[in-house]
Design an enzyme around this catalytic site. Sequence first.
Site, PDB file in Angstrom:
ATOM      1  N   PRO A  76       0.825  -1.210   0.000  1.00  0.00           N
ATOM      2  CA  PRO A  76       0.000   0.000   0.000  1.00  0.00           C
ATOM      3  C   PRO A  76       0.862   1.264   0.000  1.00  0.00           C
ATOM      4  CG  PRO A  76      -0.151  -1.157   2.096  1.00  0.00           C
ATOM      5  CD  PRO A  76       0.607  -2.037   1.172  1.00  0.00           C
ATOM      6  N   GLU A 135       1.480  -5.772   6.744  1.00  0.00           N
ATOM      7  CA  GLU A 135       2.436  -4.921   7.467  1.00  0.00           C
ATOM      8  C   GLU A 135       3.772  -4.877   6.746  1.00  0.00           C
ATOM      9  OE1 GLU A 135      -0.732  -6.141  10.066  1.00  0.00           O
ATOM     10  OE2 GLU A 135       0.670  -7.236   8.795  1.00  0.00           O
ATOM     11  N   ARG A 157      -1.941  -9.161 -20.861  1.00  0.00           N
ATOM     12  CA  ARG A 157      -2.846  -8.894 -21.976  1.00  0.00           C
ATOM     13  C   ARG A 157      -2.203  -7.969 -23.012  1.00  0.00           C
ATOM     14  NH1 ARG A 157      -5.440  -4.082 -21.860  1.00  0.00           N
ATOM     15  NH2 ARG A 157      -7.263  -4.783 -23.039  1.00  0.00           N
ATOM     16  N   ASP A 182      -7.849   0.638 -25.276  1.00  0.00           N
ATOM     17  CA  ASP A 182      -8.123   0.510 -23.837  1.00  0.00           C
ATOM     18  C   ASP A 182      -8.620   1.822 -23.261  1.00  0.00           C
ATOM     19  OD1 ASP A 182      -5.334  -1.640 -22.905  1.00  0.00           O
ATOM     20  OD2 ASP A 182      -7.421  -2.046 -23.439  1.00  0.00           O
TER      21      ASP A 182
HETATM   22  O1  LIG Z   1      -1.429  -3.003  -3.595  1.00  0.00           O
HETATM   23  C1  LIG Z   1      -1.668  -2.644  -2.280  1.00  0.00           C
HETATM   24  N1  LIG Z   1      -2.928  -1.992  -2.095  1.00  0.00           N
HETATM   25  C2  LIG Z   1      -3.509  -2.075  -0.915  1.00  0.00           C
HETATM   26  N2  LIG Z   1      -3.130  -2.934   0.041  1.00  0.00           N
HETATM   27  C3  LIG Z   1      -2.071  -3.783  -0.125  1.00  0.00           C
HETATM   28  C4  LIG Z   1      -1.699  -4.730   0.865  1.00  0.00           C
HETATM   29  C5  LIG Z   1      -0.632  -5.595   0.666  1.00  0.00           C
HETATM   30  C6  LIG Z   1       0.069  -5.543  -0.506  1.00  0.00           C
HETATM   31  C7  LIG Z   1      -0.282  -4.631  -1.489  1.00  0.00           C
HETATM   32  C8  LIG Z   1      -1.334  -3.719  -1.295  1.00  0.00           C
END
Ligand SMILES: O[C@H]1NC=Nc2ccccc21
Length: 245
Positions: free
Chosen positions: A91, A118, A160, A175
């Site tokens: 994330p 985490e 793709r 696309d």
């Molecule tokens: O790609 C991310 N988006 C939101 N949460 C995650 C949690 C773990 C790995 C990757 C992500």
Amino acid sequence: MRIDVVTIFPGYLAPLREALLGRAIDAGLISVAVHDLRTWTHDVHQAVDDAPYGGGPGMVMRPQVWGEALDAVVGDVPSGEAPPRLIVPTPAGRPFTQAMAHEYAAESRLVFACGRYEGIDQRVIDDAATWMPVDEVSIGDYVLVGGEVAVLAIVEAVARLLPGVLGNPASAEQDSFSDGLLEGPAYTRPETWRGRAVPDVLRSGNHGAIARWRRDRALERTAARRPDLLAALPPTALDRADRAL
Ligand SMILES: O[C@H]1NC=Nc2ccccc21
């Protein structure tokens, strides 16, 4: 293209072998190897994570296990050969975009490290970056439990684009995002369904009018749902007719 995925949930990657991607694998256009991270543990509990230094919730994935896994999976890169790109979904990563999908589609080898939410001990990333390009990538500003779902999304978006994977290559060229806009509404038979008719212009055979109508709907939808995309368009991208909308 060769794709390796390291994960503690190999089963999560089973969908890669279905449908379009499955056919691309059968056709030899891509090869996918999924590796269980626990292969590189040496304790009876096969521990892959531990408490975070500095305290705080959750667990962090251990560097020793990941280090051995990446050494084994990436292997010795023959001299003169480019190393694979390591992609770590997180994330905290750079937002994944269609432009990045095109970049990745040009690579001959991608390795994905699936971390739990985490994350993975930062030293794994720092060490890997000394011998291969490493991208920390996010597929969105929401919280998943791990990187596996992100890998499915990224691999599908990349595969793709590879020659021969899509039956109709024109699809990739048209696309959403390829012209910087969202795609507008699409229709198929029947002409009227539950009292709703297909827009006449689409049945007119007037290709100029159809292209204009589709462009207008795409501009409207983009302005309504993704004004950020509209703002990011180069000034030359909108012609006079677009601006008149
Ligand atoms: O790609 C991310 N988006 C939101 N949460 C995650 C949690 C773990 C790995 C990757 C992500």
